[in-house]
Design an enzyme around this catalytic site. Structure first.
Site, PDB file in Angstrom:
ATOM      1  N   ASP A 100      32.036 -17.431   7.212  1.00 30.30           N
ATOM      2  CA  ASP A 100      31.077 -17.814   8.256  1.00 30.30           C
ATOM      3  C   ASP A 100      30.019 -16.746   8.474  1.00 30.30           C
ATOM      4  OD1 ASP A 100      33.244 -16.214   9.166  1.00 30.30           O
ATOM      5  OD2 ASP A 100      32.562 -16.527  11.219  1.00 30.30           O
ATOM      6  N   GLU A 101      28.902 -17.172   9.012  1.00 31.84           N
ATOM      7  CA  GLU A 101      27.864 -16.292   9.544  1.00 31.84           C
ATOM      8  C   GLU A 101      27.464 -15.155   8.609  1.00 31.84           C
ATOM      9  OE1 GLU A 101      28.444 -16.502  14.250  1.00 31.84           O
ATOM     10  OE2 GLU A 101      29.929 -15.266  13.245  1.00 31.84           O
TER      11      GLU A 101
END
Lengths: 545, 548
Positions: A338-339
């Protein structure tokens, strides 16, 4: 804003009403008090007194699991004091073993456990059956399950059927239960990187999880702020990357204690080693792993995500994951993903050169895909299935159906739209978005976690069946051992019922309120620091500070 | 206080939902950067601090806290002797007791802290009050450090400060820098409100939080002891109040000896215990044990079976209140009693024919606030006759009730503009004022909400200097709808610490970066001393909370 406010206050009024109802019935025996609500339960007002001195657990004669079955034996030992909560305090025998062997008198109440498949030394896995049938009648409770994991769920239900009257006498009502979980994956995430959680805090959470029939402990063990996992292959990771190299780490012994504590409660331990982002702490003990960020033509001294252009990165991850795969018995590993921030990659000339070489142009999502695909394949060769956060699915349609298998949906907004998209691609889904419990306010918000309908999207039956469950997330920015338990419980219990029980019988907040109020007092009685839902009291209040 | 509290909580809910997307954002809000404060872990920051870089060692085997020869206090002052032992143990957590044998200490060590009470009346056996002198001077030097204070109350504050100056150097050795401190509180009333009616709080929880209050130099425990949901105060005069009105008549009550223990525990830490007996509203639980005290509500021409506020038209009401407050005034030694007076709902009074008739007789028309005033004035007279002063919630002032000049008005309502206007109005009328509006800590939200708490200032309103001087202080309030022993302590600390510094330190102490650094260390110190104070943000304490 206005709409939200008014709907909230309606809910609030309802709570107040049910609170009054609750007081009126407080001293009546709590019937149907099992949380989460079993799929089928019928009970009568016939009740049988129980006495700790006239109570035994036994394996049924036809049971495959027999005395010596570690999971069930230890469950007997655990559930005795959970059922007779006053017994040890009142100075009863400290060791039950002696009177387990006492000759049986008239009036003994027996819990007979019949397990068909004696996988006593194994680990619960994604396909484990957790169904059970429980029949409570005069002098006996008969508990039948396919697996030891189902028997554990049944013992928990039985323990919740037992109640005390105002004089402390224990009772159980005549009851029939036929129960199984709605979703296979009922998880709880703890974040041990943003704050270190001492082992007792984790073990206690596992205890509380089993009272709520959660079955997956998602261990977000490392992240940017610290790397507390003590790797035997790369000890530098924690000696340099943990908050403290000896007091703020999880040794191999600690990890196996967590896994074994979880196993005995039918809980899987799903480790997450999130990369290529969220890896600042990895870089401290593994020089050269992270991308060196540039300011103009010189390194700025800061670091970005894992460097995807270096083959050494993959060699490192491969060796680390080989260890992880052998330390954690679960067939799944959470790979994060993620991210990922592309700014640092963009600044680095080596990475840019690699982009050119690979023909990625300036599309850094392709680079990310390349990295994730490598990691996923590497995980496959270790015979593990990977779970990724939704970003990986969102950014990489190409990757989608060949490499990915399970996607965890965590972003806000229309999360069911995302669930629909992922299942349409034929991938399995774990839903976390509505259950970010680290977000505290307002306090009377348990109903927000209860009125979640994970399958309320337009899609085929096939799509719906791909939603394998959901997960409560307790991120650690503002949470450590000082406030973890009251922030988790009983709000996580609301999610637990949504994930275990039939939606049709558990859709009403008003009906759930008195049951959950009752259940939180039970959690308190068992030493779980569960916060109140509203004004009121428990017979036994929390005695710590 | 109810509706406003709820509304604010809902507003926060909306804000939270809006920020949900920004989850894994690790950047400290408002650009806070992590740099160590030059003031170490001092909290609240003293008025004047001069810290040198000269470091002395402290050894548990030789260090002592003793009465200075010149001190007017001696071994007979158990308050100070207890405090010496307590602070020795805070400084040396592993040492069980103070060593008697003086060992040879290295040249650059502090071997003694001498506590010198200068006033002839040490106040050792008295109770702290709103005019108590809490100032002190601390001089840390080798081999002897001196703490000078006029009374024991200042000495207690100075001992806390001294303990905060000690830190663990390399290899775990206790160290302290040469320091000169001259300190006094900005406000005289620095309180924490706990609500033991909506949830019962076991004694242990109250004591632990009094302890934490002392670490933060709070000096008033505002005990909101009874309210609608339950009446846990066991009254000797009217035992049926708790017998019928508590959640449970034995396990969920405060007996006279419990109350006494709490008052003494607080006294030993320089903390006043101000009880609140809120009337005429918020009294549902009173009605269970005291028949005919509450107003019977009517549905049309017949009683509905439910009850409203205290019945203000019966003589029996005032006879009861006289006897009750007579008891309260002897049980609680503090010069002040909080009389509540907030959120009176007139619907029930309006429905009752006897009250309607009374209104007519009195010529009140339909203005029920006049009836409320009549009630409150009689209660104020009753309490005045017991030689107590009183605090009341702002509505009583808003409704124009006549009060004695030394009444303290407690402001709790509204948004920032509204409470500042209210502070202005109250002080313009010449009354003293206490602020709580920005410090309702039962309201929670995602993120570092201590910053907003920290920024609020009770003297921030339009008014003359004379008006500003009427601000006696403020209180952090932790209402109990959603709070009991399970979550009280981490919800209160370190968020209340932000209030503590605002009320103690100079008004210009407002640097968020400096505060963050000191507060993060202060919270770790509270954790090490056994209080589960929650974290401000990602990070760690050398000694994490072990009380799971």
């Amino acid at each position: 804003m206005e709409v939200k406010t008014s709907s909230n206050s309606v809910r609030f009024d309802k709570q107040r009403c049910s609170f009054i109802v609750l007081i009126m019935f407080f001293s009546l025996p709590a019937v149907n008090a099992v949380w989460p609500m079993p799929q089928l339960i019928s009970s009568s007002t016939d009740r049988y007194p129980l006495s700790p001195r006239q109570f035994i657990f036994q394996y049924a004669s036809g049971s495959s699991a027999k005395s010596g079955c570690s999971v069930i034996d230890s469950a007997f030992k655990r559930y005795f004091p959970l059922i007779f909560v006053d017994y040890l305090k009142a100075g009863g025998p400290r060791q039950h073993d002696n009177w387990f062997r006492l000759p049986l008198n008239e009036g003994v109440f027996t819990v007979l456990v019949d397990v068909r498949k004696a996988d006593c030394e194994g680990y619960p896995d994604p396909d484990s059956s957790e169904s059970y049938k429980l029949s409570v009648s005069s002098g006996q409770a008969s508990l039948r399950a396919k697996t030891v994991w189902g028997a554990l769920r049944g013992l928990e239900s039985f323990s919740q059927l037992v109640y005390q009257d105002d004089f402390g006498q224990y009772f159980v009502n005549k009851t029939e239960i036929d129960d199984f979980p709605r979703f296979k994956f009922r998880g709880l995430l703890l974040d041990t990187s943003r704050h270190y959680l001492p082992l007792p805090a984790i073990l206690k959470t596992l205890d509380a999880m089993s009272y709520n029939k959660f079955n997956v402990f998602h261990w977000h063990i490392v992240d940017d702020p610290s790397f507390p996992y003590q790797s035997s292959t790369f000890p530098g990771l924690s000696s340099k990357g943990a908050f403290h190299p000896s007091t703020h780490v999880y040794s191999q012994t600690d990890v196996s204690r967590v896994i074994s504590h979880a196993r005995l409660r039918g809980i899987r331990v799903l480790p997450e080693f999130d990369s290529p982002g969220h890896t600042q702490s990895w870089g401290k003990g593994q020089p050269g792993l992270l991308t060196s960020c540039y300011k103009g033509s010189v390194p700025s001294g800061t670091f970005g995500p894992v460097n995807p252009a270096m083959s050494s990165s993959y060699q490192f991850i491969s060796r680390l994951f080989k260890e992880v795969a052998s330390v954690f018995p679960d067939p799944y590993i959470h790979l994060g993903g993620d991210e990922v921030d592309f700014t640092c990659w963009k600044s680095n000339p080596e990475v840019r050169g690699f982009m050119q070489k690979m023909g990625f142009g300036t599309d850094y999502t392709k680079l990310e895909s390349y990295y994730m695909e490598n990691i996923i394949n590497l995980t496959k060769t270790l015979n593990k299935t990977s779970i990724v956060w939704q970003d990986v699915f969102d950014n990489h349609e190409k990757l989608c159906c060949s490499s990915l298998s399970v996607v965890e949906v965590w972003k806000g907004g229309c999360y069911l739209c995302e669930v629909r998209r992922v299942t349409k691609s034929g991938l399995r889904v774990i839903l976390a978005s509505p259950w970010y419990l680290d977000q505290p306010g307002p306090t009377h918000d348990w109903a927000r976690y209860y009125t979640i309908w994970p399958l309320a999207f337009k899609g085929s039956e096939q799509q719906k069946s791909l939603v394998i469950g959901g997960e409560v997330c307790m991120w650690g920015e503002y949470v450590d051992a000082t406030n973890l338990s009251p922030r988790l419980w009983p709000r996580a219990s609301a999610a637990a019922e949504r994930l275990w029980s039939d939606e049709k019988t558990t859709s009403s907040v008003t009906d759930a309120f008195p049951r959950l109020t009752d259940f939180r007092c039970r959690l308190l009685r068992r030493g779980i620091q569960a916060e109140p839902l509203f004004v009121g009291h428990c017979r036994h209040e929390y005695e710590g500070i | 206080m109810y509706t406003a509290r709820l509304f604010a909580a809902l507003l926060l809910a909306v804000v939270c939902l809006a920020t949900q997307e920004e989850y894994d954002n690790d950047i400290l809000e408002e650009g806070i950067t992590l740099t160590d404060s030059q003031y170490g872990s001092l909290w609240p920051l003293p008025q004047k601090v001069q810290m040198s870089t000269v470091v002395f060692k402290l050894s548990g085997a030789s260090f002592q806290i003793v009465d200075a020869k010149e001190s007017s206090s001696g071994a007979s002052c158990s308050l100070l002797q207890n405090a010496y032992r307590r602070y020795f143990e805070y400084i040396f957590p592993s040492a069980r007791k103070q060593g008697h044998v003086k060992k040879k200490t290295p040249a650059s060590a502090v071997s003694e802290l001498q506590v010198w009470i200068t006033s002839a009346d040490t106040e050792c056996d008295g109770f702290p009050n709103v005019t108590s002198d809490e100032s002190y001077q601390l001089s840390v030097d080798s081999p002897v450090s001196v703490l000078k204070a006029s009374t024991v109350w200042g000495a207690l504050r100075g001992l806390e400060t001294f303990s905060q100056l000690v830190y663990e150097g390399e290899y775990g050795a206790k160290s302290i820098n040469r320091t000169e401190i001259s300190d006094f509180p900005r406000f005289a009333h620095r309180g924490v409100l706990l609500d033991t009616s909506r949830h019962f709080l076991p004694i242990k929880v109250i004591l632990a939080n009094l302890e934490a209050m002392a670490w933060n130099k709070f000096n008033v425990f505002h005990w909101h002891i009874v309210d609608d949901p339950s009446f846990p105060y066991l009254s000797r005069t009217f035992p049926q109040l708790s017998q019928q009105g508590a959640f449970h008549p034995y396990t969920h009550v405060y007996t006279p000896s419990d109350v006494k223990m709490i008052i003494e525990f607080a006294r030993l830490r320089g903390i006043r215990v101000v009880p609140e007996f809120d009337t005429p509203g918020h009294t549902q639980s009173w009605g269970k044990g005291q028949k005919d005290l509450l107003t019977p509500c009517y549905s049309g021409a017949s009683p509905s079976g439910s009850f409203g506020p205290v019945n203000p038209i019966l003589n029996t009401t005032y006879e009861f209140m006289s006897m009750f407050f007579k008891e309260v005034s002897t049980v609680f030694p503090d010069a002040y009693i909080h009389l509540g007076g907030d959120e009176v709902d007139f619907n029930c009074w309006k429905s009752n024919p006897d009250i309607q008739k009374f209104m007519e007789q009195q010529g009140f028309g339909t203005d029920y606030s006049k009836l409320e005033s009549l009630y409150i004035q009689r209660i104020l007279d009753i309490v005045s006759s017991t030689n107590k002063h009183y605090l009341i919630w702002q509505e009583v002032f808003d409704n124009g009730v006549k009060m004695k000049a030394d009444t303290v008005i407690h402001v709790w309502k509204g948004n920032q503009q509204q409470y500042q206007d209210e502070m202005s109005r109250v002080t313009a009328s010449g009354y003293q004022v206490l602020l709580s509006t920005p410090w309702y800590l039962n309201r929670i939200s995602y993120g570092q909400d201590w910053q907003a708490t920290y920024k609020a200032d009770p003297q921030d309103f339009n008014g003359t200097d004379a008006q500003k001087k009427l601000v006696v202080g403020g209180e952090a309030c932790l209402w109990g709808e959603y709070v009991d022993a399970t979550n009280l302590t981490p919800r209160l600390w370190p968020r209340a610490s932000a209030v503590a510094e605002r009320l103690w330190s100079d008004k210009d102490v407002r640097d968020l970066n400096d505060a963050y650094s000191r507060l993060a260390q202060h919270r770790c110190r509270m954790v090490q001393r056994g209080i589960p104070a929650e974290p401000l943000f990602s990070g760690y304490c050398a000694y994490e909370y072990k009380g799971v």
